[in-house]
Write a protein that holds these residues in place. Structure first.
Motif, mmCIF file in Angstrom:
data_model
loop_
_atom_site.group_PDB
_atom_site.id
_atom_site.type_symbol
_atom_site.label_atom_id
_atom_site.label_comp_id
_atom_site.label_asym_id
_atom_site.label_seq_id
_atom_site.Cartn_x
_atom_site.Cartn_y
_atom_site.Cartn_z
ATOM 1 N N GLU A 186 -53.367 2.193 46.278
ATOM 2 C CA GLU A 186 -53.723 3.476 45.686
ATOM 3 C C GLU A 186 -52.455 4.243 45.343
ATOM 4 O O GLU A 186 -51.487 4.238 46.089
ATOM 5 C CB GLU A 186 -54.571 4.282 46.683
ATOM 6 C CG GLU A 186 -55.141 5.557 46.115
ATOM 7 C CD GLU A 186 -55.985 6.313 47.124
ATOM 8 O OE1 GLU A 186 -56.474 7.401 46.791
ATOM 9 O OE2 GLU A 186 -56.148 5.819 48.248
ATOM 10 N N HIS A 390 -73.468 10.937 51.128
ATOM 11 C CA HIS A 390 -72.781 9.934 51.936
ATOM 12 C C HIS A 390 -73.371 9.865 53.344
ATOM 13 O O HIS A 390 -73.522 8.778 53.909
ATOM 14 C CB HIS A 390 -71.283 10.242 52.010
ATOM 15 C CG HIS A 390 -70.516 9.826 50.797
ATOM 16 N ND1 HIS A 390 -70.617 10.506 49.605
ATOM 17 C CD2 HIS A 390 -69.642 8.801 50.582
ATOM 18 C CE1 HIS A 390 -69.829 9.929 48.709
ATOM 19 N NE2 HIS A 390 -69.232 8.888 49.277
ATOM 20 N N TYR A 395 -72.514 6.348 55.455
ATOM 21 C CA TYR A 395 -71.259 5.731 55.021
ATOM 22 C C TYR A 395 -70.531 5.113 56.203
ATOM 23 O O TYR A 395 -70.382 5.724 57.255
ATOM 24 C CB TYR A 395 -70.367 6.770 54.355
ATOM 25 C CG TYR A 395 -69.059 6.211 53.848
ATOM 26 C CD1 TYR A 395 -69.041 5.341 52.765
ATOM 27 C CD2 TYR A 395 -67.856 6.544 54.458
ATOM 28 C CE1 TYR A 395 -67.848 4.821 52.290
ATOM 29 C CE2 TYR A 395 -66.660 6.029 53.991
ATOM 30 C CZ TYR A 395 -66.660 5.165 52.909
ATOM 31 O OH TYR A 395 -65.473 4.646 52.455
ATOM 32 N N ASN A 396 -70.072 3.879 56.028
ATOM 33 C CA ASN A 396 -69.319 3.151 57.045
ATOM 34 C C ASN A 396 -67.868 3.090 56.577
ATOM 35 O O ASN A 396 -67.518 2.309 55.696
ATOM 36 C CB ASN A 396 -69.894 1.738 57.217
ATOM 37 C CG ASN A 396 -69.223 0.970 58.331
ATOM 38 O OD1 ASN A 396 -68.075 1.213 58.678
ATOM 39 N ND2 ASN A 396 -69.948 0.024 58.909
ATOM 40 N N ALA A 397 -67.020 3.936 57.178
ATOM 41 C CA ALA A 397 -65.638 4.053 56.711
ATOM 42 C C ALA A 397 -64.860 2.759 56.892
ATOM 43 O O ALA A 397 -64.061 2.379 56.031
ATOM 44 C CB ALA A 397 -64.936 5.195 57.448
ATOM 45 N N SER A 398 -65.071 2.074 58.005
ATOM 46 C CA SER A 398 -64.303 0.859 58.272
ATOM 47 C C SER A 398 -64.622 -0.231 57.248
ATOM 48 O O SER A 398 -63.752 -1.007 56.848
ATOM 49 C CB SER A 398 -64.577 0.341 59.681
ATOM 50 O OG SER A 398 -65.951 0.053 59.855
ATOM 51 N N GLU A 400 -65.976 0.555 54.246
ATOM 52 C CA GLU A 400 -65.963 1.215 52.944
ATOM 53 C C GLU A 400 -67.236 0.904 52.159
ATOM 54 O O GLU A 400 -67.198 0.545 50.977
ATOM 55 C CB GLU A 400 -64.714 0.819 52.145
ATOM 56 C CG GLU A 400 -63.418 1.282 52.786
ATOM 57 C CD GLU A 400 -62.199 1.016 51.924
ATOM 58 O OE1 GLU A 400 -62.338 0.278 50.927
ATOM 59 O OE2 GLU A 400 -61.131 1.536 52.238
ATOM 60 N N SER A 401 -68.370 1.027 52.842
ATOM 61 C CA SER A 401 -69.664 0.766 52.215
ATOM 62 C C SER A 401 -70.717 1.611 52.927
ATOM 63 O O SER A 401 -70.417 2.320 53.882
ATOM 64 C CB SER A 401 -70.025 -0.718 52.303
ATOM 65 O OG SER A 401 -70.130 -1.117 53.662
ATOM 66 N N LYS A 588 -60.950 15.158 50.067
ATOM 67 C CA LYS A 588 -61.658 13.884 50.052
ATOM 68 C C LYS A 588 -62.550 13.824 51.289
ATOM 69 O O LYS A 588 -62.283 14.472 52.295
ATOM 70 C CB LYS A 588 -60.701 12.704 50.003
ATOM 71 C CG LYS A 588 -59.742 12.600 51.165
ATOM 72 C CD LYS A 588 -58.933 11.304 51.112
ATOM 73 C CE LYS A 588 -57.999 11.266 49.939
ATOM 74 N NZ LYS A 588 -57.106 10.073 49.967
ATOM 75 N N ASN A 590 -63.884 12.605 54.677
ATOM 76 C CA ASN A 590 -63.385 11.873 55.838
ATOM 77 C C ASN A 590 -64.501 11.871 56.875
ATOM 78 O O ASN A 590 -64.715 12.864 57.570
ATOM 79 C CB ASN A 590 -62.117 12.518 56.397
ATOM 80 C CG ASN A 590 -61.510 11.721 57.543
ATOM 81 O OD1 ASN A 590 -62.208 11.017 58.271
ATOM 82 N ND2 ASN A 590 -60.207 11.831 57.721
ATOM 83 N N TYR A 591 -65.204 10.768 56.976
ATOM 84 C CA TYR A 591 -66.392 10.704 57.824
ATOM 85 C C TYR A 591 -66.064 10.418 59.286
ATOM 86 O O TYR A 591 -66.934 10.510 60.139
ATOM 87 C CB TYR A 591 -67.362 9.647 57.279
ATOM 88 C CG TYR A 591 -67.874 10.039 55.921
ATOM 89 C CD1 TYR A 591 -68.996 10.848 55.787
ATOM 90 C CD2 TYR A 591 -67.197 9.673 54.765
ATOM 91 C CE1 TYR A 591 -69.436 11.252 54.549
ATOM 92 C CE2 TYR A 591 -67.629 10.078 53.525
ATOM 93 C CZ TYR A 591 -68.753 10.871 53.419
ATOM 94 O OH TYR A 591 -69.170 11.290 52.184
#
Length: 733
Positions: A186, A390, A395-398, A400-401, A588, A590-591
């Protein structure tokens, strides 16, 4: 300033970012404190630090590191300190002393090139000698990697990020294929990768380079909100703005990419249009799923909807207008429904009626919005729990889905999404995947507001397709009609000048130029701060740069409202100085970020998740622990590590785009002049509708007139509308 010396101690180090606080003994024997992002160094390392001196209010004089080079120790004392640090496997302080006594200043060279000599010492056999050699060589390789990355032009923070991704061979991997950085890292674009490639010997007209340039052009278009580009525009942009080579060469490679399926071409409104495969899938699959929702509506048990509406009208002492009544009726009869309209047209009233109707019928529903602030607002106005989309999709941050999908759909009879204009095609696709056949989808929003920040033009495409029932609210209700905000917002949306005579909730103060407007903004904000009402006022700007842009206004207002002081801790992250007392905004989702919240001033509730658009105040900055504490406006408190500060921006002023989905008691708009692309009717309309109680414009009537007349908004290329029409007409995708 350049300082050479030996690392005395490591006081703090973040393995994620490389941020380090260290003590260095310089050549004069003086101990200095240095802070910054450095490669993996250890106590005993010889270093050369480049940086600038700064005075910390608590910790005193510090060297802020801009570059760090590791040096091989040359004296016996330096070698002994280096080996005694314990970072080389198999060497402790006792063995370090034995090695230096035996080999002197040549010890490190012997470890590197003649490790078999180490077995001459008691306690070191062939196995241990090999371990010592390999550990030291690994350390040298890491040093060489950092130097190699710096030679390629990468900063230390970026080097650490790439190293974690590619490993110790990252320099070789990048030289072999620099263009992979565009997809994998990124913030690295084509220009950075292309510079490395050209220096590595890639020809400017190589097929490999042209392919990367074309894909980058489409990715860059997606960052501007487009899901596709007309072929001619893509070729011109890739040829002139990205690759700087002949258009014919780009066209030939594009044809090859289309033939091989690397890109997809489709006729949209009679124009040959090119997609990245992922964008084509998101839009075409969304059209398929939305069409199936329309067709799979489940008939509800016989309900006297008209009778229920009359009962609610009497209870709430409200008479619904014809379109409002139709929206409530269709909410339980249609599989998909769009309700759109400007401020004061009754969208919230409709939502309250729909929710009560669903509850009366014991139907399960979910209420969601794209951002945390938008979800909180709809929750406050309806009295029902609302979540971010989300959160709804888990949302599953680890990974990314989203956990909610076709295999584990949302369990609800109806899903209601507010602020639908903010939803991009990726999020919309994920939402549709989580809706079971027969679930009703109600989308509420203002189609005339700015489109989503992410790619796609979802709400407008759905409305324009004519394939989904749409209730367009255009009647301003009597109570709302008395509001200068509502009246002027509709005037602007219709292409007419707002009333600039001083109204109670819509005020215009003439400012002939940017300097006067800037001083007026500062004075106004100071007055609010003096009255203890800073949190009630939000400055918005259409642009980032310019004297009246977000960046300059934030700097000016920070200096005006929260200047430096001995009692205030501060920390510089990139170009931004964060200071205790500053207003900041999360930019952004951040879950995973943990927060705590005071309940009734005593008991604490805990949770996770801070969302794009959340605004708060910096309460504490601890440079020793590299942490920052932010108190958000809803009383949640969250701690940020300095490595997470890319998620925060100063928020004395925010862009109109960033204000989407939010409401503020008072909005201040400095409007004197600016780029035509940003100073348009859509921007002005969106800015005005962000205010709950009052709008204050500081600028010129001419600028406002030009914005109202400028309806030439940059075209956003998307194809969801086309795909929906084709589905309705039965055309195969």
């Amino acid at each position: 300033m350049i300082v050479s010396g030996t690392v005395n101690s490591i006081r703090y180090r973040s393995d994620e970012s490389g941020w380090t606080v260290l003590s260095v003994r310089d050549q004069n024997g003086d101990a200095i404190t240095a802070v910054g992002v450095v490669p993996h160094i250890n106590e005993g390392d010889s270093v050369e630090l480049t940086g600038t001196w700064s005075e910390h209010p608590i910790y005193g004089e510090q060297l802020r590191i801009s570059a760090c080079t590791l040096k091989t120790p040359t004296s016996m004392e330096a070698v002994l300190a280096y080996l005694s640090s314990g970072f080389i496997k198999g060497i402790g302080k006792s063995i370090a002393r034995q090695l230096v006594d035996a080999f002197g200043a040549e010890t490190l060279e012997i470890i590197r090139s003649s490790p078999e000599k180490l077995t001459e010492l008691n306690g070191i056999g062939p196995k241990k000698a090999k371990q010592i050699h390999e550990s030291y060589v690994e350390k040298l390789e890491l040093q060489d990697m950092v130097i190699g990355m710096q030679q390629l032009g990468f900063t230390l923070p970026m080097t650490m990020k790439i190293y974690k991704l590619y490993g110790k061979d990252c320099v070789q991997k990048i030289k072999l294929n620099p263009y992979m950085l565009i997809d994998d890292v990124e913030s690295i674009g084509f220009k950075t990768a292309d510079k490395i490639a050209i220096e590595a010997g890639y020809e400017r007209d190589s097929t490999f380079r042209i392919r990367s340039g074309i894909k980058y052009a489409l990715s860059a278009a997606a960052s501007e909100g487009n899901t596709c580009l007309p072929r001619d525009i893509l070729l011109m942009f890739a040829s002139n703005n990205v690759l700087n080579i002949e258009l014919e060469l780009v066209s030939a490679v594009l044809d090859s990419m289309l033939f091989e399926g690397e890109l997809i071409e489709k006729s949209v409104e009679g124009v040959q249009t090119v997609f990245l495969p992922v964008m084509h899938h998101l839009e075409s699959d969304s059209a398929l799923m939305l069409s199936r929702l329309l067709e799979s509506v489940k008939m509800l048990p016989l309900i006297d909807v008209e009778g229920e509406i009359e009962r609610m009208e009497k209870k709430n002492r409200i008479s619904l207008a014809a379109k409002q009544r139709e929206a409530v009726v269709r909410s339980v009869s249609d599989g998909v429904l769009v309700v759109t309209g400007g401020p004061g047209t009754g969208k919230t009233t409709i939502l309250r009626f729909i929710i009560e109707l669903l509850e009366r019928q014991k139907l399960e529903f979910e209420l969601a919005a794209p951002t945390g602030r938008a979800a909180k607002r709809i929750s406050d106005t309806t009295g029902r729990e609302a979540r971010t989309i989300h959160r709804l999709l888990e949302y599953n941050a680890s990974a990314e889905s989203f956990n909610k999908n076709r295999d584990d759909p949302i369990e609800a009879d109806t899903v209601i999404i507010d602020e639908m204009s903010m939803v991009d095609i990726s999020l919309f696709h994920s939402l549709l995947k989580a809706l079971e056949s027969g679930t009703r989808l109600i989308m509420v929003g203002d189609v005339d507001q700015l489109p989503s920040v992410g790619p796609g033009n979802v709400l407008k495409d759905i409305v324009d397709s004519g394939t989904v029932p749409v209730i367009r609210l255009d009647e301003i209700f009597r109570q709302a009609g008395r509001s200068g905000i509502v009246t002027n917002a509709h005037l602007v949306n219709e292409g007419r000048m707002p009333e600039l005579s001083m109204q109670e909730d819509f005020m215009f103060y003439p400012c002939p130029n940017a300097s006067v407007a800037l001083e007026s903004v500062k004075n106004l904000c100071s007055d609010y701060a003096y009255l203890g009402k800073s949190s009630e006022l939000q400055v918005l700007s259409p642009m980032k740069s310019n004297p009246l842009g977000v960046y300059n206004l934030n700097a000016a207002l920070q200096q005006e409202l929260n200047p430096p002081g001995e009692e205030k801790h501060e920390y510089r992250y990139g170009e931004t100085v964060f200071r205790e007392g500053d207003r900041v905004m999360q930019i952004k989702n951040n879950y995973d970020l943990e927060w705590v919240k005071l309940v009734h001033g005593r008991a604490r509730s805990k949770g996770t998740g801070v969302f794009n658009g959340d605004i708060g105040t910096i309460m504490e900055i601890d440079t020793e622990l590299s942490s920052m504490t932010v108190l958000f406006d809803d009383e949640r408190t969250a701690d940020y590590n300095f490595t997470q500060l890319e998620e925060l921006e100063l928020a004395y002023c925010i862009s109109v785009h960033k204000s989407q989905g939010s409401e503020f008691p008072t909005v201040v708009l400095p409007l004197v002049s600016g780029p035509r692309m940003l100073f348009n009717r859509n921007i002005l309309y969106t800015a005005i509708t962000r205010a709950r109680h009052s709008v204050i414009i500081l600028g010129t009537a001419e600028c406002i007139r030009l914005m109202v007349e400028n309806c030439n908004i940059r075209k956003r290329y998307s194809a969801l509308c086309r795909f929906l029409i084709e589905r309705k007409e039965g055309i195969a995708q």
